[in-house]
Design a protein around this motif. Sequence first.
Motif, PDB file in Angstrom:
ATOM      1  N   THR A   1       0.819  -1.215   0.000  1.00 39.06           N
ATOM      2  CA  THR A   1       0.000   0.000   0.000  1.00 39.06           C
ATOM      3  C   THR A   1       0.850   1.262   0.000  1.00 39.06           C
ATOM      4  O   THR A   1       0.347   2.345   0.266  1.00 39.06           O
ATOM      5  CB  THR A   1      -0.930   0.019   1.227  1.00 39.06           C
ATOM      6  N   CYS A   2       2.144   1.131  -0.304  1.00 35.70           N
ATOM      7  CA  CYS A   2       3.033   2.291  -0.203  1.00 35.70           C
ATOM      8  C   CYS A   2       2.783   3.311  -1.309  1.00 35.70           C
ATOM      9  O   CYS A   2       3.007   4.498  -1.111  1.00 35.70           O
ATOM     10  CB  CYS A   2       4.493   1.854  -0.174  1.00 35.70           C
ATOM     11  N   THR A   3       2.360   2.869  -2.471  1.00 34.58           N
ATOM     12  CA  THR A   3       2.044   3.779  -3.570  1.00 34.58           C
ATOM     13  C   THR A   3       0.737   3.334  -4.207  1.00 34.58           C
ATOM     14  O   THR A   3       0.332   2.179  -4.061  1.00 34.58           O
ATOM     15  CB  THR A   3       3.146   3.778  -4.654  1.00 34.58           C
ATOM     16  N   PRO A   4       0.106   4.211  -4.938  1.00 31.79           N
ATOM     17  CA  PRO A   4      -1.121   3.805  -5.639  1.00 31.79           C
ATOM     18  C   PRO A   4      -0.846   2.795  -6.755  1.00 31.79           C
ATOM     19  O   PRO A   4      -1.736   2.061  -7.156  1.00 31.79           O
ATOM     20  CB  PRO A   4      -1.660   5.108  -6.227  1.00 31.79           C
ATOM     21  N   ASN A   5       0.404   2.747  -7.241  1.00 36.99           N
ATOM     22  CA  ASN A   5       0.765   1.844  -8.326  1.00 36.99           C
ATOM     23  C   ASN A   5       1.122   0.475  -7.740  1.00 36.99           C
ATOM     24  O   ASN A   5       2.209   0.274  -7.213  1.00 36.99           O
ATOM     25  CB  ASN A   5       1.937   2.418  -9.110  1.00 36.99           C
ATOM     26  N   THR A   6       0.214  -0.464  -7.850  1.00 41.52           N
ATOM     27  CA  THR A   6       0.417  -1.797  -7.282  1.00 41.52           C
ATOM     28  C   THR A   6       1.550  -2.536  -7.980  1.00 41.52           C
ATOM     29  O   THR A   6       2.292  -3.287  -7.339  1.00 41.52           O
ATOM     30  CB  THR A   6      -0.874  -2.625  -7.391  1.00 41.52           C
ATOM     31  N   PHE A   7       1.723  -2.319  -9.275  1.00 42.27           N
ATOM     32  CA  PHE A   7       2.797  -2.981 -10.006  1.00 42.27           C
ATOM     33  C   PHE A   7       4.162  -2.565  -9.461  1.00 42.27           C
ATOM     34  O   PHE A   7       5.068  -3.400  -9.329  1.00 42.27           O
ATOM     35  CB  PHE A   7       2.705  -2.655 -11.501  1.00 42.27           C
TER      36      PHE A   7
ATOM     37  N   VAL B   1      11.001   0.688  -6.865  1.00 38.44           N
ATOM     38  CA  VAL B   1       9.647   1.253  -6.718  1.00 38.44           C
ATOM     39  C   VAL B   1       9.607   2.677  -7.254  1.00 38.44           C
ATOM     40  O   VAL B   1       8.669   3.061  -7.962  1.00 38.44           O
ATOM     41  CB  VAL B   1       9.191   1.208  -5.243  1.00 38.44           C
ATOM     42  N   PHE B   2      10.636   3.462  -6.961  1.00 38.64           N
ATOM     43  CA  PHE B   2      10.678   4.850  -7.435  1.00 38.64           C
ATOM     44  C   PHE B   2      10.739   4.908  -8.960  1.00 38.64           C
ATOM     45  O   PHE B   2       9.977   5.649  -9.592  1.00 38.64           O
ATOM     46  CB  PHE B   2      11.877   5.582  -6.831  1.00 38.64           C
ATOM     47  N   ILE B   3      11.632   4.124  -9.555  1.00 40.64           N
ATOM     48  CA  ILE B   3      11.799   4.162 -11.006  1.00 40.64           C
ATOM     49  C   ILE B   3      10.533   3.685 -11.713  1.00 40.64           C
ATOM     50  O   ILE B   3      10.063   4.318 -12.663  1.00 40.64           O
ATOM     51  CB  ILE B   3      13.023   3.321 -11.438  1.00 40.64           C
ATOM     52  N   ILE B   4       9.960   2.591 -11.257  1.00 44.88           N
ATOM     53  CA  ILE B   4       8.739   2.091 -11.900  1.00 44.88           C
ATOM     54  C   ILE B   4       7.585   3.070 -11.696  1.00 44.88           C
ATOM     55  O   ILE B   4       6.777   3.289 -12.589  1.00 44.88           O
ATOM     56  CB  ILE B   4       8.399   0.680 -11.395  1.00 44.88           C
ATOM     57  N   GLY B   5       7.526   3.695 -10.538  1.00 45.92           N
ATOM     58  CA  GLY B   5       6.496   4.707 -10.304  1.00 45.92           C
ATOM     59  C   GLY B   5       6.646   5.902 -11.232  1.00 45.92           C
ATOM     60  O   GLY B   5       5.659   6.416 -11.761  1.00 45.92           O
TER      61      GLY B   5
END
Length: 107
Positions: free
Chosen positions: A59-65, A95-99
């Motif tokens: 749940t850390c970001t809205p982007n589940t992927f 997570v940062f890069i994919i976000g």
Amino acid sequence: MNYSKLVIIIFICALVMYLIRMLPLVFCKGKIKSKFLQSFLEYVPYAVLTSMTIPEIFTCTPNTFACISGFIVAVLLAYLGQGLLTVALSSTVVVFIIGQLAELIKF
């Protein structure tokens, strides 16, 4: 904000933490002889840390992927024997890069 209420809350939290740490020392003076209890107590910190961390990972970001990708990288690096700092930083970077990529392509 009411600072006197905040001080009381901090004091109560400190008291509870102290009691949780102090009571086992008072009641368990000798060495624990039970192999089952020793192994159980050895894994309790890991189980508690995992139960607090895993829900937050997804749940850390809205982007589940991005969350799942960071989790997979962390598990893979930990399995390969990397240190905690390497695992944490690598999964955070993933997570940062994919976000950021997801924001660019509106994924």
